[in-house]
Motif scaffolding. Sequence first.
Motif, PDB file in Angstrom:
ATOM      1  N   ILE A  55     -12.188  48.029  22.898  1.00  0.00           N
ATOM      2  CA  ILE A  55     -12.434  48.225  24.327  1.00  0.00           C
ATOM      3  C   ILE A  55     -13.899  48.560  24.553  1.00  0.00           C
ATOM      4  N   ASP A  56     -14.483  47.938  25.565  1.00  0.00           N
ATOM      5  CA  ASP A  56     -15.899  48.151  25.882  1.00  0.00           C
ATOM      6  C   ASP A  56     -16.034  49.359  26.801  1.00  0.00           C
ATOM      7  N   TRP A  57     -16.180  50.543  26.195  1.00  0.00           N
ATOM      8  CA  TRP A  57     -16.227  51.788  26.961  1.00  0.00           C
ATOM      9  C   TRP A  57     -17.541  51.975  27.706  1.00  0.00           C
ATOM     10  N   LEU A 207     -13.018  46.895  32.846  1.00  0.00           N
ATOM     11  CA  LEU A 207     -12.516  47.904  31.908  1.00  0.00           C
ATOM     12  C   LEU A 207     -11.018  48.138  32.057  1.00  0.00           C
ATOM     13  N   PRO A 208     -10.502  48.439  33.270  1.00  0.00           N
ATOM     14  CA  PRO A 208      -9.043  48.585  33.371  1.00  0.00           C
ATOM     15  C   PRO A 208      -8.294  47.311  32.991  1.00  0.00           C
ATOM     16  N   LYS A 209      -8.877  46.140  33.255  1.00  0.00           N
ATOM     17  CA  LYS A 209      -8.216  44.888  32.853  1.00  0.00           C
ATOM     18  C   LYS A 209      -8.083  44.806  31.340  1.00  0.00           C
ATOM     19  N   GLN A 210      -9.147  45.175  30.621  1.00  0.00           N
ATOM     20  CA  GLN A 210      -9.073  45.188  29.157  1.00  0.00           C
ATOM     21  C   GLN A 210      -7.975  46.133  28.671  1.00  0.00           C
ATOM     22  N   ILE A 211      -8.003  47.357  29.180  1.00  0.00           N
ATOM     23  CA  ILE A 211      -7.042  48.365  28.728  1.00  0.00           C
ATOM     24  C   ILE A 211      -5.612  47.897  28.973  1.00  0.00           C
ATOM     25  N   LEU A 212      -5.344  47.449  30.186  1.00  0.00           N
ATOM     26  CA  LEU A 212      -3.982  47.041  30.544  1.00  0.00           C
ATOM     27  C   LEU A 212      -3.537  45.829  29.732  1.00  0.00           C
ATOM     28  N   ALA A 213      -4.415  44.860  29.536  1.00  0.00           N
ATOM     29  CA  ALA A 213      -4.049  43.656  28.787  1.00  0.00           C
ATOM     30  C   ALA A 213      -3.763  43.978  27.329  1.00  0.00           C
ATOM     31  N   TYR A 214      -4.582  44.812  26.711  1.00  0.00           N
ATOM     32  CA  TYR A 214      -4.389  45.112  25.296  1.00  0.00           C
ATOM     33  C   TYR A 214      -3.156  45.988  25.062  1.00  0.00           C
ATOM     34  N   ARG A 349     -14.469  37.455  25.885  1.00  0.00           N
ATOM     35  CA  ARG A 349     -15.393  38.572  25.704  1.00  0.00           C
ATOM     36  C   ARG A 349     -16.297  38.348  24.495  1.00  0.00           C
ATOM     37  N   PHE A 350     -15.708  37.937  23.361  1.00  0.00           N
ATOM     38  CA  PHE A 350     -16.503  37.763  22.155  1.00  0.00           C
ATOM     39  C   PHE A 350     -17.406  36.535  22.243  1.00  0.00           C
ATOM     40  N   ALA A 351     -16.983  35.510  22.986  1.00  0.00           N
ATOM     41  CA  ALA A 351     -17.841  34.346  23.200  1.00  0.00           C
ATOM     42  C   ALA A 351     -19.080  34.744  23.995  1.00  0.00           C
ATOM     43  N   GLN A 352     -18.890  35.602  25.004  1.00  0.00           N
ATOM     44  CA  GLN A 352     -20.021  36.079  25.800  1.00  0.00           C
ATOM     45  C   GLN A 352     -20.973  36.910  24.943  1.00  0.00           C
TER      46      GLN A 352
END
Length: 371
Positions: A55-57, A207-214, A349-352
């Motif tokens: 997660i990108d904090w 950030l909330p999208k990352q957290i919720l998806a993972y 995310r990693f492609a970016q």
Amino acid sequence: MSTHDLYTIPAGLSTWNVEMAGASRFTWEYDDGRDRMLALYQKGKDKQWDSTKRIDWDLEVDPYNVLGIPDETIAIYGTPLWERMSEQMRKDVRLHGAAWQFSQFLHGEQGAMICSAKIVETVPDLDSKFYAATQTMDEARHAETYARFLQEKVGLAYPINEHLKSLLDSTLSDSRWDMPYLGMQVLIEGLALAAFGVMRDITTKPLPKQILAYVMQDEARHVAFGRMALRDHYRGLTEVERREREDFVIEGCYLMRDRLRGRETWETLGLSPAEVAEAMEATDRSDYLRAFRSLLFSRIVPCVKDIGLWSPRLQEAYAEMGVLEMAGQSLDTLMRQDEDIADKLDTARFAQEESERHAEVSETITLGAES
């Protein structure tokens, strides 16, 4: 800073003790178990992740606009109560609504961690113990993630809602080994998955999208675990035993439905008793929240049907709640979607990040050549 410093209302004692009953079960049968359960266990091992790295904090979060969604999603939007509020009060409504929602996610994840640990202890078969051990780690990671989000990004928290607390109490204090599955994997996890999904899909904030998806990627496996274990076990229930489980499901679903009303947020905001009543009436009338509540049962209802608890009495209760049509949802399709969304988020995310690294290297080379 202590978490207790973040609570909007006193959380009571620092611990909550639930008296547990039942036996801790060892098994001396170490032969291979069910292929599907062992495959799920392998997947649980393969999919472990570290929230501090995945997660990108560093992403910023506006506490007064945590999800970046329209005010139309607020129950009192457009009512006389909303119109009377100052802009600062409206900002506080947004803040407290998000803080309350993510706080309940946090407390639910701790409950899931304790329930999965109890499943390891009480379930009779080894393959289920193996998988539940991986889930316990998953839930610890989820609780860690939501706690950090509230502490570092939101700065406000709410104690556990009384309805969620009641369901956890009933789930953990029951001596029958299948009840943590039924209370947690089917009801609490099922509702949480649907809530996570709605918020994941509508938030415009990364950030909330990352957290919720993972988190949802893990939870999809957990619900599959509960379905698999209970479907096998419930085939052999007597009518009396089946009715007891159905009573538990009906009561639990009403508790989950009432939990969503969030009365304590309006009281904490300093509204008068008359204004709190006005807010609760608006909550019950809200078209958006009515649709939201219905969607929240999109995982529970088909799962309850799938594990074999589907008497006319249970269907009547779901019809009264207005969620019976959710029985037609495909759980397998929803779970695959949850996993795919998290994988695609990682890929993008990693492609970016890779592109940014290449640009940085190219810029460095160009500067070196010019100098």
